[in-house]
Design a protein around this motif. Structure first.
Motif, PDB file in Angstrom:
ATOM      1  N   MET A  62     -22.197  30.735 116.853  1.00  0.00           N
ATOM      2  CA  MET A  62     -21.964  29.308 117.072  1.00  0.00           C
ATOM      3  C   MET A  62     -20.575  29.048 117.644  1.00  0.00           C
ATOM      4  O   MET A  62     -20.385  28.197 118.505  1.00  0.00           O
ATOM      5  N   ILE A  63     -19.572  29.815 117.167  1.00  0.00           N
ATOM      6  CA  ILE A  63     -18.212  29.544 117.609  1.00  0.00           C
ATOM      7  C   ILE A  63     -18.054  29.766 119.105  1.00  0.00           C
ATOM      8  O   ILE A  63     -17.361  29.008 119.790  1.00  0.00           O
ATOM      9  N   GLU A  64     -18.707  30.792 119.661  1.00  0.00           N
ATOM     10  CA  GLU A  64     -18.560  31.055 121.090  1.00  0.00           C
ATOM     11  C   GLU A  64     -19.153  29.918 121.922  1.00  0.00           C
ATOM     12  O   GLU A  64     -18.564  29.499 122.923  1.00  0.00           O
ATOM     13  N   SER A  65     -20.314  29.401 121.519  1.00  0.00           N
ATOM     14  CA  SER A  65     -20.900  28.299 122.263  1.00  0.00           C
ATOM     15  C   SER A  65     -20.035  27.057 122.147  1.00  0.00           C
ATOM     16  O   SER A  65     -19.893  26.281 123.103  1.00  0.00           O
ATOM     17  N   SER A  66     -19.421  26.841 120.971  1.00  0.00           N
ATOM     18  CA  SER A  66     -18.524  25.713 120.787  1.00  0.00           C
ATOM     19  C   SER A  66     -17.284  25.852 121.660  1.00  0.00           C
ATOM     20  O   SER A  66     -16.848  24.879 122.303  1.00  0.00           O
ATOM     21  N   LEU A  67     -16.713  27.038 121.720  1.00  0.00           N
ATOM     22  CA  LEU A  67     -15.544  27.276 122.564  1.00  0.00           C
ATOM     23  C   LEU A  67     -15.885  27.078 124.034  1.00  0.00           C
ATOM     24  O   LEU A  67     -15.099  26.484 124.788  1.00  0.00           O
ATOM     25  N   ASP A  68     -17.042  27.576 124.445  1.00  0.00           N
ATOM     26  CA  ASP A  68     -17.457  27.415 125.841  1.00  0.00           C
ATOM     27  C   ASP A  68     -17.601  25.939 126.195  1.00  0.00           C
ATOM     28  O   ASP A  68     -17.177  25.501 127.283  1.00  0.00           O
ATOM     29  N   ALA A  69     -18.194  25.160 125.292  1.00  0.00           N
ATOM     30  CA  ALA A  69     -18.376  23.735 125.550  1.00  0.00           C
ATOM     31  C   ALA A  69     -17.038  23.019 125.643  1.00  0.00           C
ATOM     32  O   ALA A  69     -16.824  22.165 126.512  1.00  0.00           O
ATOM     33  N   THR A  70     -16.104  23.379 124.751  1.00  0.00           N
ATOM     34  CA  THR A  70     -14.785  22.751 124.765  1.00  0.00           C
ATOM     35  C   THR A  70     -14.022  23.123 126.031  1.00  0.00           C
ATOM     36  O   THR A  70     -13.395  22.268 126.675  1.00  0.00           O
ATOM     37  N   ARG A  71     -14.079  24.385 126.405  1.00  0.00           N
ATOM     38  CA  ARG A  71     -13.395  24.849 127.626  1.00  0.00           C
ATOM     39  C   ARG A  71     -13.927  24.103 128.854  1.00  0.00           C
ATOM     40  O   ARG A  71     -13.147  23.594 129.669  1.00  0.00           O
ATOM     41  N   THR A  72     -15.237  24.029 128.984  1.00  0.00           N
ATOM     42  CA  THR A  72     -15.853  23.370 130.135  1.00  0.00           C
ATOM     43  C   THR A  72     -15.506  21.890 130.181  1.00  0.00           C
ATOM     44  O   THR A  72     -15.177  21.333 131.241  1.00  0.00           O
ATOM     45  N   ALA A  73     -15.539  21.245 129.017  1.00  0.00           N
ATOM     46  CA  ALA A  73     -15.255  19.807 128.962  1.00  0.00           C
ATOM     47  C   ALA A  73     -13.818  19.502 129.366  1.00  0.00           C
ATOM     48  O   ALA A  73     -13.559  18.554 130.122  1.00  0.00           O
ATOM     49  N   TYR A  74     -12.870  20.306 128.880  1.00  0.00           N
ATOM     50  CA  TYR A  74     -11.469  20.039 129.202  1.00  0.00           C
ATOM     51  C   TYR A  74     -11.108  20.479 130.615  1.00  0.00           C
ATOM     52  O   TYR A  74     -10.235  19.863 131.249  1.00  0.00           O
ATOM     53  N   ASP A  75     -11.757  21.496 131.125  1.00  0.00           N
ATOM     54  CA  ASP A  75     -11.564  21.831 132.540  1.00  0.00           C
ATOM     55  C   ASP A  75     -11.936  20.637 133.423  1.00  0.00           C
ATOM     56  O   ASP A  75     -11.253  20.333 134.409  1.00  0.00           O
ATOM     57  N   ALA A  76     -13.008  19.959 133.055  1.00  0.00           N
ATOM     58  CA  ALA A  76     -13.529  18.874 133.894  1.00  0.00           C
ATOM     59  C   ALA A  76     -12.603  17.658 133.935  1.00  0.00           C
ATOM     60  O   ALA A  76     -12.583  16.924 134.939  1.00  0.00           O
ATOM     61  N   ILE A  77     -11.835  17.423 132.857  1.00  0.00           N
ATOM     62  CA  ILE A  77     -11.008  16.210 132.813  1.00  0.00           C
ATOM     63  C   ILE A  77      -9.514  16.545 132.792  1.00  0.00           C
ATOM     64  O   ILE A  77      -8.690  15.672 132.499  1.00  0.00           O
ATOM     65  N   ALA A  78      -9.160  17.768 133.125  1.00  0.00           N
ATOM     66  CA  ALA A  78      -7.773  18.224 132.965  1.00  0.00           C
ATOM     67  C   ALA A  78      -6.777  17.367 133.742  1.00  0.00           C
ATOM     68  O   ALA A  78      -5.720  16.993 133.208  1.00  0.00           O
ATOM     69  N   VAL A  79      -7.065  17.050 134.980  1.00  0.00           N
ATOM     70  CA  VAL A  79      -6.120  16.289 135.800  1.00  0.00           C
ATOM     71  C   VAL A  79      -5.920  14.887 135.225  1.00  0.00           C
ATOM     72  O   VAL A  79      -4.784  14.404 135.088  1.00  0.00           O
ATOM     73  N   LEU A  80      -7.004  14.220 134.864  1.00  0.00           N
ATOM     74  CA  LEU A  80      -6.912  12.893 134.259  1.00  0.00           C
ATOM     75  C   LEU A  80      -6.164  12.961 132.935  1.00  0.00           C
ATOM     76  O   LEU A  80      -5.299  12.114 132.645  1.00  0.00           O
ATOM     77  N   TYR A  81      -6.468  13.954 132.128  1.00  0.00           N
ATOM     78  CA  TYR A  81      -5.807  14.128 130.832  1.00  0.00           C
ATOM     79  C   TYR A  81      -4.300  14.289 131.009  1.00  0.00           C
ATOM     80  O   TYR A  81      -3.504  13.669 130.288  1.00  0.00           O
ATOM     81  N   ALA A  82      -3.913  15.120 131.965  1.00  0.00           N
ATOM     82  CA  ALA A  82      -2.487  15.345 132.218  1.00  0.00           C
ATOM     83  C   ALA A  82      -1.786  14.052 132.594  1.00  0.00           C
ATOM     84  O   ALA A  82      -0.663  13.775 132.147  1.00  0.00           O
ATOM     85  N   ASP A  83      -2.432  13.232 133.404  1.00  0.00           N
ATOM     86  CA  ASP A  83      -1.842  11.963 133.815  1.00  0.00           C
ATOM     87  C   ASP A  83      -1.731  10.990 132.640  1.00  0.00           C
ATOM     88  O   ASP A  83      -0.714  10.296 132.481  1.00  0.00           O
ATOM     89  N   LEU A  84      -2.754  10.948 131.800  1.00  0.00           N
ATOM     90  CA  LEU A  84      -2.782   9.995 130.699  1.00  0.00           C
ATOM     91  C   LEU A  84      -1.779  10.332 129.603  1.00  0.00           C
ATOM     92  O   LEU A  84      -1.185   9.436 128.987  1.00  0.00           O
TER      93      LEU A  84
END
Length: 214
Positions: A1-23
Motif C-alpha cells: 500500500m505504501i508504494e502506491s500511496s507514494l506514487d500517487a503523492t509523487r504524481t500529484a505534486y509533480d503536476a502542481i509543482a510550479v503553481l505550488y512554488a508560486d503560491l
C-alpha cells in the motif's frame, strides 16, 4: 500500500509543482508563529553544528530559510519536479529526490529534521515506521520539528482524512503525533496548536521532539 500511496503523492505534486512554488514561496512572511517555532528549532540545532534535513522540502523555501538562520540545511522531496524547481531557485543549496520512508542517510547523520506538512499524506498505518526512520537518522541530542494539520479536542479519532487539494491527506491529533514520536524513542520538548488563518480551513499542529543524548 505504501508504494502506491507514494506514487500517487509523487504524481500529484509533480503536476502542481510550479503553481505550488508560486503560491507558497513567501508563506512564512505571513506566518509569525511559524517563523517563531522554526526559529526556535534553528536555535536548538545550530550549536551542534550538524546538518538539518528538510524532509518533504517541496520547492525549497523552508530549506533556504533555515540556511538564512545559520543552519546548514538540505532538502529531500518525493517529487522530482519539486527538486528541479528547488535547485533552480536556490542553486547554492543541496536538494535530493527521496522518500522519508527509506532515507538514504546514515544512522545519526543529521543534527535536526524538519518535516513541515510532509507526514500528512502518509497512510496512518505507515507512520510508526516513518517515525522510526526519523529517530534513526537523528544524532543523539538532535531535534525533530513537525508541522501538520491537526484536530480539535472533540475529534473522535486521532487521524481524520480530508479533501486536500492535491492528494489524499490526514489531520492528526497532536497527542497521536507525540505518541508516535515517543514510540520511536524521541522525547517531547514543546507543542503548539494555532487557529486557522484567513482562507485556512483547519487547526495547525506543531510538535518539537529530540533524540536523547547518549
Amino acid at each position: 500500500m505504501i508504494e502506491s500511496s507514494l506514487d500517487a503523492t509523487r504524481t500529484a505534486y509533480d503536476a502542481i509543482a510550479v503553481l505550488y512554488a508560486d503560491l507558497f514561496r513567501n508563506a512564512l512572511d505571513e506566518a509569525p508563529l511559524d517563523r517563531a517555532i522554526i526559529g526556535a528549532f534553528a536555535d536548538l540545532v545550530r550549536p551542534g553544528g550538524g546538518q538539518v534535513a528538510d524532509l518533504g522540502c517541496g520547492p525549497g523555501p523552508n530549506t533556504a530559510y533555515l540556511n538564512s538562520l545559520g543552519v546548514p540545511a538540505f532538502g529531500i522531496d518525493l517529487s522530482p519536479t519539486m527538486i528541479e524547481l528547488a535547485r533552480k531557485e536556490f542553486p547554492d543549496l543541496r536538494f535530493e529526490e527521496g522518500s522519508m520512508t527509506a532515507l538514504d542517510l546514515a544512522d545519526g547523520a543529521v543534527g535536526g529534521v524538519l518535516a513541515w506538512y510532509s507526514i500528512i499524506h502518509l497512510p496512518p498505518e505507515e507512520l510508526p515506521a516513518v517515525f522510526a526512520e526519523f529517530g534513526r537518522v537523528l544524532a543523539p541530542g538532535g531535534h525533530l520539528l513537525l508541522g501538520f494539520f491537526t484536530t480539535d479536542d472533540e475529534a473522535p479519532h486521532p487521524t481524520e482524512p480530508f479533501d486536500h487539494k492535491v492528494t489524499t491527506a490526514y489531520r492528526l491529533s497532536i497527542d497521536h503525533v507525540a505518541d508516535l514520536a515517543r514510540g520511536a524513542g524521541l522525547v517531547e520538548v514543546a507543542r503548539m496548536r494555532r487557529e486557522p488563518g484567513e482562507n485556512e480551513r483547519f487547526l495547525h499542529g506543531r510538535l518539537l521532539v529530540r533524540r536523547p543524548a547518549e
